[in-house]
Design a protein around this motif. Structure first.
Motif, PDB file in Angstrom:
ATOM      1  N   ILE A   1       0.815  -1.146  -0.135  1.00  0.00           N
ATOM      2  CA  ILE A   1      -0.225  -0.093  -0.044  1.00  0.00           C
ATOM      3  C   ILE A   1       0.889   1.294  -0.017  1.00  0.00           C
ATOM      4  N   ASP A   2       1.881   1.251   0.828  1.00  0.00           N
ATOM      5  CA  ASP A   2       2.738   2.484   0.876  1.00  0.00           C
ATOM      6  C   ASP A   2       3.452   2.564  -0.491  1.00  0.00           C
TER       7      ASP A   2
ATOM      8  N   ALA B   1       2.907   5.769  -2.532  1.00  0.00           N
ATOM      9  CA  ALA B   1       4.281   6.656  -3.080  1.00  0.00           C
ATOM     10  C   ALA B   1       4.099   6.684  -4.724  1.00  0.00           C
ATOM     11  N   MET B   2       3.972   5.806  -5.490  1.00  0.00           N
ATOM     12  CA  MET B   2       3.956   5.848  -6.962  1.00  0.00           C
ATOM     13  C   MET B   2       2.568   6.658  -7.481  1.00  0.00           C
ATOM     14  N   LEU B   3       1.423   6.689  -6.782  1.00  0.00           N
ATOM     15  CA  LEU B   3       0.659   7.531  -6.970  1.00  0.00           C
ATOM     16  C   LEU B   3       0.792   8.984  -6.674  1.00  0.00           C
ATOM     17  N   GLU B   4       1.437   9.317  -5.613  1.00  0.00           N
ATOM     18  CA  GLU B   4       1.784  10.682  -5.547  1.00  0.00           C
ATOM     19  C   GLU B   4       2.787  11.219  -6.694  1.00  0.00           C
ATOM     20  N   ILE B   5       3.764  10.277  -6.935  1.00  0.00           N
ATOM     21  CA  ILE B   5       4.599  10.627  -8.137  1.00  0.00           C
ATOM     22  C   ILE B   5       3.952  10.858  -9.263  1.00  0.00           C
ATOM     23  N   THR B   6       2.988   9.873  -9.545  1.00  0.00           N
ATOM     24  CA  THR B   6       2.268  10.144 -10.868  1.00  0.00           C
ATOM     25  C   THR B   6       1.392  11.303 -10.762  1.00  0.00           C
ATOM     26  N   LEU B   7       0.615  11.544  -9.482  1.00  0.00           N
ATOM     27  CA  LEU B   7      -0.205  12.755  -9.495  1.00  0.00           C
ATOM     28  C   LEU B   7       0.697  14.159  -9.775  1.00  0.00           C
TER      29      LEU B   7
END
Length: 323
Positions: free
Chosen positions: A106-107, A111-117
């Motif tokens: 999940i972490d 983190a990947m979603l934050e970078i993608t966002l």
């Protein structure tokens, strides 16, 4: 004789009482020893029970509390006692490991979603910035150069250029932006020499890669400039080598069925192309096409305004001469 018999009877009676007292004392002493032994047995049994039941249960409770507090690395010690508790401890540790792995995944995804966002936000801001240039155009060259600088920052390309074509499909203008071009005075530094080499490379593409873009309007990706598959002219290969370019893409800009230019990002051979680059190129190309169309419409509007003003002045002159 009678006196002796009386004394003998008294002695016997005394001995009998002494034996009875000794027997009672012995029985009391045996009962005390038995109680002590029983108490010891009970305490030993309680200790064994505590070790086999209470301690493993307490360890499971401690483990549950630790995991509830966020310590997902906590593990219950496996003790070689009751098989049921061994199985229970192993199951608890397996569950804790699964929860820890899930939390790690999940972490990682977060983190990947934050970078993608963040990447999407930068891309959106770049597209919005280019769109705003439509309403703040001075001349086409400076406006497109600003758009290329914005595109360059989000595409993360080594170099990005725009070649504009005339009505015959030949290069009419070239605008270049690269990571090392920081000098704006022509011929005064190495950076301007790089821009000259970029322009020279694009002119060398005119009769092959750019001609294909004009005639067919297809996007062309060259992943290796020295590959025999693409058969690039040797002079073009040498020119690109001096710029440390190993791969590039040609994206035609098509306006009303005619190719008005080509967007050309370049990269070193060892540099990977970001997965989002093709989709982002499409969005940036569309916005640059809008810039070009807006500039053309403004030019036509100016030309019509000038013609109308000339006609008005001609009419006024004619009227004054007639009078």
């Amino acid at each position: 004789d009678k006196g002796v018999s009386v004394r003998t009877a008294a002695y016997v009676h005394a001995l009998d009482r002494l034996d009875r007292s000794y027997l009672e004392a012995s029985l009391d002493l045996g009962a005390g020893h038995f109680r002590t032994f029983f108490l010891i047995v009970v305490m030993v049994g309680a200790g064994v029970t505590l070790k086999r039941l209470v301690i493993p249960i307490q360890e499971l409770v401690n483990g549950a509390e630790a995991i509830a507090k966020g310590n997902l690395s906590y593990r219950v010690p496996i003790r070689n006692n009751d098989q049921a508790f061994v199985l229970l401890s192993q199951t608890f540790n397996t569950m804790a490991q699964a929860v820890e792995t899930m939390r790690f995944d999940i972490d990682q995804h977060r983190a990947m979603l934050e970078i993608t966002l963040e990447e999407r936000e930068r891309e959106f801001e770049a597209i919005v910035a280019i769109s705003r240039l439509v309403n703040h155009q001075t001349d086409l060259h400076s406006t497109v150069e600003q758009a290329l600088r914005v595109s360059h920052s989000v595409l993360q390309a080594h170099t990005i250029s725009l070649a504009l074509f005339d009505d015959n499909g030949l290069i009419s203008s070239i605008i270049c932006v690269c990571t090392q071009c920081t000098c704006d005075t022509p011929g005064s530094c190495e950076n301007c020499i790089r821009k000259q080499r970029l322009r020279q490379s694009l002119y060398l593409m005119q009769d092959n890669i750019l001609k294909l873009a004009v005639e067919e309007g297809v996007t062309t990706f060259i992943d290796d400039i020295h590959s025999p598959v693409f058969d690039l002219p040797p002079a073009l290969q040498v020119s690109l080598d001096t710029l440390d370019v190993g791969k590039f893409l040609v994206k035609p800009l098509i306006l009303r069925g005619r190719t008005v230019g080509a967007l050309i990002p370049m990269r070193p051979k060892a540099e990977a192309v970001p997965p989002r680059a093709p989709a982002l190129m499409e969005a940036l190309a569309e916005n640059i096409i809008v810039l070009i169309e807006s500039w053309q419409l403004q030019n036509r509007s100016r030309a019509l305004t000038i013609m109308e003003e000339r006609r008005r002045m001609a009419n006024e002159l004619h009227d004054s001469v007639t009078q």
